[in-house]
Design a protein around this motif. Structure first.
Motif, mmCIF file in Angstrom:
data_model
loop_
_atom_site.group_PDB
_atom_site.id
_atom_site.type_symbol
_atom_site.label_atom_id
_atom_site.label_comp_id
_atom_site.label_asym_id
_atom_site.label_seq_id
_atom_site.Cartn_x
_atom_site.Cartn_y
_atom_site.Cartn_z
ATOM 1 N N ILE A 78 25.755 -56.134 38.575
ATOM 2 C CA ILE A 78 25.125 -54.801 38.542
ATOM 3 C C ILE A 78 26.176 -53.707 38.680
ATOM 4 O O ILE A 78 26.186 -52.720 37.936
ATOM 5 C CB ILE A 78 24.058 -54.667 39.648
ATOM 6 N N PHE A 79 27.106 -53.855 39.634
ATOM 7 C CA PHE A 79 28.128 -52.829 39.840
ATOM 8 C C PHE A 79 29.056 -52.711 38.640
ATOM 9 O O PHE A 79 29.450 -51.608 38.258
ATOM 10 C CB PHE A 79 28.934 -53.109 41.107
ATOM 11 N N ARG A 80 29.415 -53.832 38.034
ATOM 12 C CA ARG A 80 30.272 -53.777 36.850
ATOM 13 C C ARG A 80 29.550 -53.104 35.689
ATOM 14 O O ARG A 80 30.139 -52.317 34.940
ATOM 15 C CB ARG A 80 30.731 -55.174 36.461
ATOM 16 N N ARG A 81 28.266 -53.399 35.529
ATOM 17 C CA ARG A 81 27.482 -52.768 34.465
ATOM 18 C C ARG A 81 27.382 -51.266 34.692
ATOM 19 O O ARG A 81 27.514 -50.476 33.759
ATOM 20 C CB ARG A 81 26.086 -53.386 34.418
ATOM 21 N N ARG A 82 27.170 -50.859 35.946
ATOM 22 C CA ARG A 82 27.108 -49.418 36.269
ATOM 23 C C ARG A 82 28.434 -48.742 35.947
ATOM 24 O O ARG A 82 28.456 -47.619 35.455
ATOM 25 C CB ARG A 82 26.776 -49.213 37.735
ATOM 26 N N GLY A 83 29.554 -49.405 36.261
ATOM 27 C CA GLY A 83 30.865 -48.827 35.963
ATOM 28 C C GLY A 83 31.074 -48.645 34.470
ATOM 29 O O GLY A 83 31.600 -47.621 34.023
ATOM 30 N N LYS A 84 30.643 -49.645 33.694
ATOM 31 C CA LYS A 84 30.780 -49.542 32.241
ATOM 32 C C LYS A 84 29.904 -48.428 31.685
ATOM 33 O O LYS A 84 30.313 -47.694 30.784
ATOM 34 C CB LYS A 84 30.426 -50.868 31.580
ATOM 35 N N GLU A 85 28.682 -48.296 32.222
ATOM 36 C CA GLU A 85 27.796 -47.233 31.750
ATOM 37 C C GLU A 85 28.356 -45.855 32.101
ATOM 38 O O GLU A 85 28.270 -44.928 31.300
ATOM 39 C CB GLU A 85 26.410 -47.393 32.375
ATOM 40 N N LYS A 86 28.952 -45.743 33.283
ATOM 41 C CA LYS A 86 29.537 -44.462 33.689
ATOM 42 C C LYS A 86 30.727 -44.114 32.806
ATOM 43 O O LYS A 86 30.873 -42.965 32.370
ATOM 44 C CB LYS A 86 29.967 -44.523 35.148
ATOM 45 N N ALA A 87 31.575 -45.102 32.505
ATOM 46 C CA ALA A 87 32.724 -44.847 31.642
ATOM 47 C C ALA A 87 32.274 -44.464 30.235
ATOM 48 O O ALA A 87 32.849 -43.567 29.611
ATOM 49 C CB ALA A 87 33.617 -46.086 31.597
ATOM 50 N N ARG A 88 31.235 -45.114 29.736
ATOM 51 C CA ARG A 88 30.718 -44.796 28.412
ATOM 52 C C ARG A 88 30.159 -43.378 28.381
ATOM 53 O O ARG A 88 30.389 -42.625 27.435
ATOM 54 C CB ARG A 88 29.632 -45.789 28.016
ATOM 55 N N ALA A 89 29.457 -42.983 29.438
ATOM 56 C CA ALA A 89 28.899 -41.626 29.503
ATOM 57 C C ALA A 89 30.020 -40.589 29.556
ATOM 58 O O ALA A 89 29.904 -39.518 28.946
ATOM 59 C CB ALA A 89 27.994 -41.504 30.716
ATOM 60 N N GLU A 90 31.102 -40.895 30.263
ATOM 61 C CA GLU A 90 32.233 -39.960 30.320
ATOM 62 C C GLU A 90 32.899 -39.828 28.959
ATOM 63 O O GLU A 90 33.284 -38.727 28.554
ATOM 64 C CB GLU A 90 33.241 -40.418 31.367
ATOM 65 N N ARG A 91 33.048 -40.940 28.226
ATOM 66 C CA ARG A 91 33.645 -40.876 26.890
ATOM 67 C C ARG A 91 32.781 -40.054 25.950
ATOM 68 O O ARG A 91 33.281 -39.252 25.156
ATOM 69 C CB ARG A 91 33.832 -42.291 26.331
ATOM 70 N N ILE A 92 31.486 -40.241 26.042
ATOM 71 C CA ILE A 92 30.581 -39.483 25.172
ATOM 72 C C ILE A 92 30.612 -38.005 25.503
ATOM 73 O O ILE A 92 30.630 -37.146 24.622
ATOM 74 C CB ILE A 92 29.141 -40.054 25.268
ATOM 75 N N SER A 93 30.665 -37.685 26.816
ATOM 76 C CA SER A 93 30.703 -36.275 27.184
ATOM 77 C C SER A 93 32.026 -35.613 26.756
ATOM 78 O O SER A 93 32.038 -34.445 26.395
ATOM 79 C CB SER A 93 30.503 -36.113 28.692
ATOM 80 N N LYS A 94 33.129 -36.366 26.758
ATOM 81 C CA LYS A 94 34.404 -35.826 26.266
ATOM 82 C C LYS A 94 34.356 -35.591 24.774
ATOM 83 O O LYS A 94 34.934 -34.634 24.259
ATOM 84 C CB LYS A 94 35.550 -36.772 26.605
ATOM 85 N N MET A 95 33.691 -36.471 24.060
ATOM 86 C CA MET A 95 33.622 -36.351 22.597
ATOM 87 C C MET A 95 32.743 -35.183 22.181
ATOM 88 O O MET A 95 32.986 -34.573 21.127
ATOM 89 C CB MET A 95 33.081 -37.649 21.989
ATOM 90 N N THR A 96 31.742 -34.854 22.963
ATOM 91 C CA THR A 96 30.824 -33.785 22.576
ATOM 92 C C THR A 96 31.318 -32.401 22.982
ATOM 93 O O THR A 96 30.701 -31.400 22.621
ATOM 94 C CB THR A 96 29.430 -34.030 23.191
ATOM 95 N N ARG A 97 32.375 -32.329 23.713
ATOM 96 C CA ARG A 97 32.915 -31.011 24.122
ATOM 97 C C ARG A 97 33.589 -30.304 23.008
ATOM 98 O O ARG A 97 34.047 -30.702 22.060
ATOM 99 C CB ARG A 97 33.918 -31.165 25.266
#
Length: 97
Positions: A78-97
């Motif tokens: 669960i913790f590893r999945r949460r970390g991957k989801e958080k990293a993916r959300a950060e990458r997406i937010s960087k791309m949309t800026r």
């Protein structure tokens, strides 16, 4: 009904809902792991009846130990999945800026 719908679809509350879902799934998986290990050890004790002399309370202790290991592995997942989801959300937010 609208207030409940707004609560679940609100961006701020989505994190809370995800945490509640993860906690609930952890509890269910842990209970199912105990039932699984108990059944497997009972079947194993019947198959190995002449070799493995074990009492029921020992099977319960072994099941609790194996359940704890399974629960810890699920928490790590669960913790590893949460970390991957958080990293993916950060990458997406960087791309949309």
């Amino acid at each position: 009904m609208s207030k409940i719908k707004d609560f679940f679809y609100d961006r701020e509350n989505q994190y809370k809902v995800d945490i509640i879902k993860d906690v609930f799934s952890w509890i269910v998986i842990t209970a199912l792991a105990f039932v699984y290990w108990m059944a497997m050890l009972l079947i194993l004790s019947l198959v190995l009846l002449s070799v493995w002399h074990v009492k029921f309370d020992q099977i319960v202790v072994y099941s609790l130990i194996l359940m704890g290991l399974s629960s810890a592995a699920y928490l790590i997942w669960i913790f590893r999945r949460r970390g991957k989801e958080k990293a993916r959300a950060e990458r997406i937010s960087k791309m949309t800026r």
